[in-house]
Design a protein around this motif. Sequence first.
Motif, PDB file in Angstrom:
ATOM      1  N   ALA A  15      -0.782  -0.042  -4.819  1.00  0.00           N
ATOM      2  CA  ALA A  15       0.191   0.294  -3.457  1.00  0.00           C
ATOM      3  C   ALA A  15      -0.779   0.397  -2.300  1.00  0.00           C
ATOM      4  O   ALA A  15      -0.580  -0.389  -1.147  1.00  0.00           O
ATOM      5  CB  ALA A  15       1.050   1.414  -3.722  1.00  0.00           C
ATOM      6  N   PHE A  16      -1.861   1.044  -2.594  1.00  0.00           N
ATOM      7  CA  PHE A  16      -2.866   1.150  -1.171  1.00  0.00           C
ATOM      8  C   PHE A  16      -3.199  -0.149  -0.724  1.00  0.00           C
ATOM      9  O   PHE A  16      -3.339  -0.406   0.435  1.00  0.00           O
ATOM     10  CB  PHE A  16      -3.964   2.010  -1.479  1.00  0.00           C
ATOM     11  N   GLY A  17      -3.612  -1.014  -1.700  1.00  0.00           N
ATOM     12  CA  GLY A  17      -4.083  -2.478  -1.354  1.00  0.00           C
ATOM     13  C   GLY A  17      -3.141  -3.248  -0.725  1.00  0.00           C
ATOM     14  O   GLY A  17      -3.347  -3.896   0.368  1.00  0.00           O
ATOM     15  N   TYR A  18      -1.846  -3.330  -1.108  1.00  0.00           N
ATOM     16  CA  TYR A  18      -0.802  -4.059  -0.194  1.00  0.00           C
ATOM     17  C   TYR A  18      -0.675  -3.559   1.108  1.00  0.00           C
ATOM     18  O   TYR A  18      -0.405  -3.860   1.864  1.00  0.00           O
ATOM     19  CB  TYR A  18       0.522  -3.975  -1.244  1.00  0.00           C
ATOM     20  N   LEU A  19      -0.366  -2.104   1.032  1.00  0.00           N
ATOM     21  CA  LEU A  19       0.133  -1.538   2.275  1.00  0.00           C
ATOM     22  C   LEU A  19      -0.909  -1.323   3.315  1.00  0.00           C
ATOM     23  O   LEU A  19      -0.634  -1.574   4.700  1.00  0.00           O
ATOM     24  CB  LEU A  19       0.637   0.199   1.927  1.00  0.00           C
ATOM     25  N   CYS A  20      -2.096  -1.169   2.834  1.00  0.00           N
ATOM     26  CA  CYS A  20      -3.313  -1.350   3.735  1.00  0.00           C
ATOM     27  C   CYS A  20      -3.262  -2.627   4.392  1.00  0.00           C
ATOM     28  O   CYS A  20      -3.654  -2.713   5.647  1.00  0.00           O
ATOM     29  CB  CYS A  20      -4.513  -0.792   3.126  1.00  0.00           C
ATOM     30  N   ALA A  21      -3.262  -3.503   3.769  1.00  0.00           N
ATOM     31  CA  ALA A  21      -3.061  -5.012   4.088  1.00  0.00           C
ATOM     32  C   ALA A  21      -2.004  -5.239   5.275  1.00  0.00           C
ATOM     33  O   ALA A  21      -2.320  -5.913   6.122  1.00  0.00           O
ATOM     34  CB  ALA A  21      -3.048  -6.279   3.008  1.00  0.00           C
ATOM     35  N   ILE A  22      -0.798  -4.697   4.778  1.00  0.00           N
ATOM     36  CA  ILE A  22       0.487  -4.878   5.681  1.00  0.00           C
ATOM     37  C   ILE A  22       0.162  -4.323   7.025  1.00  0.00           C
ATOM     38  O   ILE A  22       0.147  -4.681   8.062  1.00  0.00           O
ATOM     39  CB  ILE A  22       1.262  -4.324   5.176  1.00  0.00           C
ATOM     40  N   LEU A  23      -0.602  -2.958   7.046  1.00  0.00           N
ATOM     41  CA  LEU A  23      -0.648  -2.166   8.227  1.00  0.00           C
ATOM     42  C   LEU A  23      -1.854  -2.615   8.761  1.00  0.00           C
ATOM     43  O   LEU A  23      -1.780  -2.435  10.242  1.00  0.00           O
ATOM     44  CB  LEU A  23      -0.957  -0.678   7.496  1.00  0.00           C
ATOM     45  N   HIS A  24      -3.006  -2.915   8.507  1.00  0.00           N
ATOM     46  CA  HIS A  24      -4.125  -3.255   8.878  1.00  0.00           C
ATOM     47  C   HIS A  24      -4.802  -4.653   9.273  1.00  0.00           C
ATOM     48  O   HIS A  24      -5.663  -4.765  10.085  1.00  0.00           O
ATOM     49  CB  HIS A  24      -5.479  -2.407   8.549  1.00  0.00           C
ATOM     50  N   THR A  25      -4.146  -5.498   8.770  1.00  0.00           N
ATOM     51  CA  THR A  25      -4.445  -7.199   8.992  1.00  0.00           C
ATOM     52  C   THR A  25      -3.843  -7.481  10.175  1.00  0.00           C
ATOM     53  O   THR A  25      -2.638  -7.597  10.609  1.00  0.00           O
ATOM     54  CB  THR A  25      -3.923  -8.037   7.903  1.00  0.00           C
ATOM     55  N   PRO A  26      -4.884  -8.037  11.138  1.00  0.00           N
ATOM     56  CA  PRO A  26      -4.297  -8.571  12.489  1.00  0.00           C
ATOM     57  C   PRO A  26      -3.384  -9.958  12.331  1.00  0.00           C
ATOM     58  O   PRO A  26      -4.067 -10.916  11.523  1.00  0.00           O
ATOM     59  CB  PRO A  26      -5.653  -8.779  13.453  1.00  0.00           C
ATOM     60  N   LEU A  27      -2.289  -9.919  12.504  1.00  0.00           N
ATOM     61  CA  LEU A  27      -1.556 -11.219  12.439  1.00  0.00           C
ATOM     62  C   LEU A  27      -0.838 -11.600  13.841  1.00  0.00           C
ATOM     63  O   LEU A  27      -0.669 -10.707  14.636  1.00  0.00           O
ATOM     64  CB  LEU A  27      -0.260 -10.943  11.374  1.00  0.00           C
ATOM     65  N   PRO A  28      -0.389 -12.640  13.887  1.00  0.00           N
ATOM     66  CA  PRO A  28       0.177 -13.188  15.179  1.00  0.00           C
ATOM     67  C   PRO A  28       1.508 -12.437  15.698  1.00  0.00           C
ATOM     68  O   PRO A  28       1.690 -12.157  16.723  1.00  0.00           O
ATOM     69  CB  PRO A  28       0.370 -14.657  15.124  1.00  0.00           C
ATOM     70  N   ASP A  29       2.100 -12.022  14.572  1.00  0.00           N
ATOM     71  CA  ASP A  29       3.514 -11.258  14.549  1.00  0.00           C
ATOM     72  C   ASP A  29       3.266  -9.908  13.598  1.00  0.00           C
ATOM     73  O   ASP A  29       3.546 -10.253  12.195  1.00  0.00           O
ATOM     74  CB  ASP A  29       4.573 -12.068  14.392  1.00  0.00           C
ATOM     75  N   PRO A  30       3.016  -8.999  14.046  1.00  0.00           N
ATOM     76  CA  PRO A  30       2.653  -7.846  13.207  1.00  0.00           C
ATOM     77  C   PRO A  30       4.102  -6.924  12.888  1.00  0.00           C
ATOM     78  O   PRO A  30       4.301  -5.830  12.640  1.00  0.00           O
ATOM     79  CB  PRO A  30       1.902  -6.687  13.974  1.00  0.00           C
ATOM     80  N   MET A  36       6.893  -0.683   9.075  1.00  0.00           N
ATOM     81  CA  MET A  36       6.193   0.140   8.331  1.00  0.00           C
ATOM     82  C   MET A  36       5.941   1.504   8.787  1.00  0.00           C
ATOM     83  O   MET A  36       6.195   2.498   8.689  1.00  0.00           O
ATOM     84  CB  MET A  36       4.892  -0.020   7.392  1.00  0.00           C
ATOM     85  N   GLN A  37       5.435   1.412  10.325  1.00  0.00           N
ATOM     86  CA  GLN A  37       5.233   2.786  11.221  1.00  0.00           C
ATOM     87  C   GLN A  37       6.463   3.419  11.532  1.00  0.00           C
ATOM     88  O   GLN A  37       6.701   4.385  11.561  1.00  0.00           O
ATOM     89  CB  GLN A  37       4.171   2.185  12.479  1.00  0.00           C
ATOM     90  N   GLU A  38       7.128   2.654  11.853  1.00  0.00           N
ATOM     91  CA  GLU A  38       8.574   3.079  12.408  1.00  0.00           C
ATOM     92  C   GLU A  38       9.469   3.408  11.203  1.00  0.00           C
ATOM     93  O   GLU A  38      10.189   4.871  11.390  1.00  0.00           O
ATOM     94  CB  GLU A  38       9.506   1.991  13.089  1.00  0.00           C
ATOM     95  N   LYS A  39       9.937   2.873  10.144  1.00  0.00           N
ATOM     96  CA  LYS A  39      10.644   3.361   8.986  1.00  0.00           C
ATOM     97  C   LYS A  39      10.143   3.973   7.987  1.00  0.00           C
ATOM     98  O   LYS A  39      10.724   4.612   7.086  1.00  0.00           O
ATOM     99  CB  LYS A  39      11.357   2.019   8.332  1.00  0.00           C
ATOM    100  N   PHE A  40       8.832   3.795   7.654  1.00  0.00           N
ATOM    101  CA  PHE A  40       8.149   4.491   6.635  1.00  0.00           C
ATOM    102  C   PHE A  40       7.022   5.213   6.796  1.00  0.00           C
ATOM    103  O   PHE A  40       5.915   4.899   6.354  1.00  0.00           O
ATOM    104  CB  PHE A  40       7.838   3.434   5.383  1.00  0.00           C
TER     105      PHE A  40
END
Length: 76
Positions: A15-30, A36-40
Amino acid sequence: LYFFGSTPTSLDATAFGYLCAILHTPLPDPILSLLMQEKFPRLVEFVQRVLRDHLNVNVQTLDLPSERPMPKRGRI
């Protein structure tokens, strides 16, 4: 603290691997990071805790996306 109690398991690592990638990978549209920050927020806290406690990362220095970029307009 973790999914199954007070000690991390392989589920926490996965879970950490997936969630950390979602949270911290710079993407054109985050959008996923923002949702995740708002709802979870507890999942964000989980990622920050693992970074701090197990990987010795100073989470205060990490930037999180704070807004969606404006869509680009123009010709296709």
